[in-house]
Design an enzyme around this catalytic site. Structure first.
Site, short mmCIF file in Angstrom:
data_model
loop_
_atom_site.label_atom_id
_atom_site.label_comp_id
_atom_site.label_asym_id
_atom_site.label_seq_id
_atom_site.Cartn_x
_atom_site.Cartn_y
_atom_site.Cartn_z
N ALA A 124 0.81 -1.23 0.00
CA ALA A 124 0.00 0.00 0.00
C ALA A 124 0.84 1.27 0.00
CB ALA A 124 -0.91 0.00 1.22
N ASN A 190 2.79 -3.59 8.20
CA ASN A 190 3.80 -3.98 7.22
C ASN A 190 4.30 -2.78 6.42
OD1 ASN A 190 3.96 -6.82 7.69
ND2 ASN A 190 1.97 -7.05 6.73
N HIS A 220 -1.79 6.52 4.43
CA HIS A 220 -0.39 6.29 4.72
C HIS A 220 0.39 7.57 4.43
CE1 HIS A 220 -1.39 2.02 4.87
NE2 HIS A 220 -2.01 2.20 3.73
#
Length: 268
Positions: A124, A190, A220
């Site tokens: 991502a 992750n 993010h």
């Protein structure tokens, strides 16, 4: 496109298989799915007819050159060394497993000995190229902030510390290093491990996790400084329908790599 094997058959692996078989049909690459011993029959009817299900890496044909982990941290330690030692590249999405320094060094050593690659798919996170460029020039600091819907943190240490269902505003549920978050939040962090591996390392990458009751996507954010200047990136990724703890983009980062894209960080 090379023949591949996928370890696990959860949402990410299912999307990869679906897209590969939809695009190429019977003319596509050989695809194998690796499941736990004794589970072959359980999964055989779940995969398309052209996909082979096995429970032992020794059953893989020689033309399979890349094995991809999609089954969590334990699968990295269970299969990684064996894959690399067998003369195949090993790609993974559960990069948080590499917070275990001993495991990381074992996998790197196996990859170097066999002349194969240890790969971490971008998943991502965006801007891996910017991080690695800044690292080459002298990366001084790197901070990752992960913002997800409050429900995405159920089943994590945050659920023990906060009443996630009653939050009314974005709440910081963790602050620490990438190594700490990878060990405490193995199914959620992750991305933090991936940017740490690309940049200043697990200890020197700072991480903030936020539970946002109003969020509908996973956000993010990366902030860094280097000899080149400062950078800031933010991406929004829809949660996977099958697992809100991960983003739908994870499967497509694998697909993009298989189609020739630079969507993986090479550790060897």
């Amino acid at each position: 496109m090379q023949s591949i094997a996928l370890i696990g058959y959860g949402g990410t692996a299912q999307t990869v298989v679906q897209e590969l078989t939809k695009a190429a049909g019977n003319a596509g690459p050989d695809i194998h799915v690796v499941v736990r011993p004794g589970k072959v029959e359980q999964y055989r009817n779940m995969v398309p007819p052209m996909v082979q299900v096995i429970d032992n890496l020794a059953c893989l044909p020689e033309n399979v050159g890349l094995v991809i982990e999609t089954a969590g941290h334990s699968a990295v330690s269970m299969y990684g060394h064996q894959v690399l030692s067998s003369g195949r590249d090993f790609g993974l999405i559960s990069s948080g497993a590499l917070a275990d320094e001993t495991l990381l060094e074992q996998l790197r050593a196996a990859a170097l000995e066999s002349g194969k690659h240890l790969l971490v798919f971008n998943g991502a996170v965006a801007a891996i190229d910017a991080i690695t460029s800044a690292k080459a020039a002298g990366l001084q600091s790197l901070c990752y902030t992960g913002i997800k819907p409050a429900t995405a943190w159920e089943g994590t240490p945050a659920a023990e510390q906060f009443d996630l269902g009653s939050l009314t505003a974005p709440t910081v549920i963790f602050e620490g290093s990438a190594r700490e978050v990878a060990l405490a939040y193995p199914k959620n962090a992750n991305v933090a491990a991936t940017v740490a591996l690309a940049g200043v390392g697990m200890e020197n990458t700072s991480v903030r996790l936020i539970a946002d009751p109003h969020a509908t996507v996973n956000r993010h954010r990366l902030d860094g400084t280097s000899a080149l200047g400062r950078f800031e990136f933010e991406t929004e990724a829809r949660p996977s329908a099958s697992n809100p703890k991960t983003s739908s983009s994870t499967a497509f980062s694998i697909l993009a790599y298989l189609r020739g894209g630079p969507n993986a960080l090479r550790l060897t």
